[in-house]
Design a protein around this motif. Structure first.
Motif, mmCIF file in Angstrom:
data_model
loop_
_atom_site.group_PDB
_atom_site.id
_atom_site.type_symbol
_atom_site.label_atom_id
_atom_site.label_comp_id
_atom_site.label_asym_id
_atom_site.label_seq_id
_atom_site.Cartn_x
_atom_site.Cartn_y
_atom_site.Cartn_z
ATOM 1 N N GLY A 195 0.885 -0.867 -0.315
ATOM 2 C CA GLY A 195 -0.018 0.117 -0.292
ATOM 3 C C GLY A 195 1.547 1.165 0.164
ATOM 4 N N THR A 213 -11.615 10.425 2.830
ATOM 5 C CA THR A 213 -11.276 10.153 1.396
ATOM 6 C C THR A 213 -10.562 10.900 0.710
ATOM 7 O OG1 THR A 213 -12.844 8.796 1.515
ATOM 8 C CG2 THR A 213 -12.379 8.360 -0.478
ATOM 9 N N ASN A 240 -5.576 7.704 5.564
ATOM 10 C CA ASN A 240 -5.515 6.746 4.243
ATOM 11 C C ASN A 240 -6.923 5.936 5.257
ATOM 12 O OD1 ASN A 240 -6.006 4.570 3.034
ATOM 13 N ND2 ASN A 240 -3.389 3.403 3.268
ATOM 14 N N HIS A 280 -8.138 3.615 4.210
ATOM 15 C CA HIS A 280 -7.932 2.202 4.967
ATOM 16 C C HIS A 280 -7.178 1.972 5.935
ATOM 17 C CE1 HIS A 280 -7.850 1.461 -0.190
ATOM 18 N NE2 HIS A 280 -8.889 1.594 0.076
ATOM 19 N N LEU A 336 -10.649 1.050 7.989
ATOM 20 C CA LEU A 336 -11.642 -0.260 7.530
ATOM 21 C C LEU A 336 -10.470 -1.284 7.769
ATOM 22 C CD1 LEU A 336 -13.087 -1.427 5.925
ATOM 23 C CD2 LEU A 336 -11.728 -1.870 3.843
ATOM 24 N N ASP A 337 -8.697 -1.201 7.795
ATOM 25 C CA ASP A 337 -8.233 -2.323 8.508
ATOM 26 C C ASP A 337 -7.965 -2.965 9.537
ATOM 27 O OD1 ASP A 337 -6.982 -3.295 5.847
ATOM 28 O OD2 ASP A 337 -5.177 -2.514 5.829
ATOM 29 N N VAL A 353 -3.575 2.960 -5.284
ATOM 30 C CA VAL A 353 -4.439 3.464 -4.568
ATOM 31 C C VAL A 353 -5.213 4.292 -4.229
ATOM 32 C CG1 VAL A 353 -4.052 3.404 -1.751
ATOM 33 C CG2 VAL A 353 -2.527 2.137 -2.711
ATOM 34 N N SER A 363 -8.290 3.292 -6.624
ATOM 35 C CA SER A 363 -8.827 2.224 -5.900
ATOM 36 C C SER A 363 -9.804 3.342 -4.591
ATOM 37 C CB SER A 363 -8.355 1.680 -5.218
ATOM 38 O OG SER A 363 -7.686 1.894 -4.326
ATOM 39 N N LEU A 364 -9.502 4.005 -4.196
ATOM 40 C CA LEU A 364 -10.134 4.557 -3.101
ATOM 41 C C LEU A 364 -11.019 5.306 -3.535
ATOM 42 C CD1 LEU A 364 -7.129 6.752 -0.537
ATOM 43 C CD2 LEU A 364 -9.046 4.744 -0.306
#
Length: 199
Positions: A20, A73, A123, A125, A128-129, A193, A196-197
């Motif tokens: 990432g 985002t 970020n 992500h 989320l992670d 990345v 993808s966002l």
């Protein structure tokens, strides 16, 4: 306790190791010898705080995050594209390879720590992670504290490995061509990345 600890370590390392923007950026800075252990500690510290937040307060955080996700985002996309542009510009104009020396890094430790905080916290992500995925598994563990400790240790281990790996790749990246290729790959990863966002 041990089962929860190992589960936390495994779940965390499985999510964090995925390629990432954050990992690529930390590795690129480590290769340049720019305060790599500061970066490792900042990134692992951010992960630890978010993991504990997810494990012990996921319900409340899930109520807060929906309003923040669109803003985070767009901020994240902007930051990723800015960093990608820097890497791609270096790849285009680069004429020298990595020069390993004991000279003071061009960017100060506090500045890099701030950049590491930004690329971590902007970020989506990472939320989320760490908060949602790692946190939701941790909330179901018989020993959530040990789970959170294992997950945080996995993050610290990973970022320490990225920081320590830099010196072993220095010799290969002394070549201007290799360094330009590396910068190009880093830039493209960050662009992917960011895209993808948006999708």
């Amino acid at each position: 306790m041990l089962a929860s600890f190992l589960t936390g370590f495994a779940v965390s390392i499985g999510l964090i190791v995925a390629i990432g923007a954050q990992n690529a950026w930390v590795l690129s800075r480590s290769l340049r010898g720019e305060h790599r252990w500061v970066l490792a500690l900042v990134c692992a510290g951010v992960d630890a705080v978010l993991i504990v937040t997810g494990v012990f307060g996921l319900d409340r955080v899930q109520q807060w995050l929906p309003a923040l996700v669109p803003v985070l985002t767009w901020l994240g996309v902007g930051l990723l594209l800015y960093l990608a542009a820097q890497s791609l510009l270096r790849a285009w104009q680069g004429t020298s390879g990595l020069v390993a020396s004991s000279a003071v890094a061009a960017t100060g430790a506090w500045v890099l720590a701030g950049q590491a905080l930004a690329i971590s916290l902007l970020n989506p992500h990472v939320y989320l992670d760490t908060v949602v995925l790692i946190g939701s598994v941790g909330a179901q563990q018989p020993a959530p504290g040990w789970y959170a400790l294992g997950a945080a240790l996995a993050s610290l281990s990973w970022f320490s490995a990225l920081a320590g790996l830099g010196r072993y790749l220095q010799q290969w990246l002394r070549s201007p061509w290799h360094w330009r290729c590396f910068d190009a790959v880093i830039g493209l990863v960050m662009v992917l990345v960011a895209v993808s966002l948006l999708m």
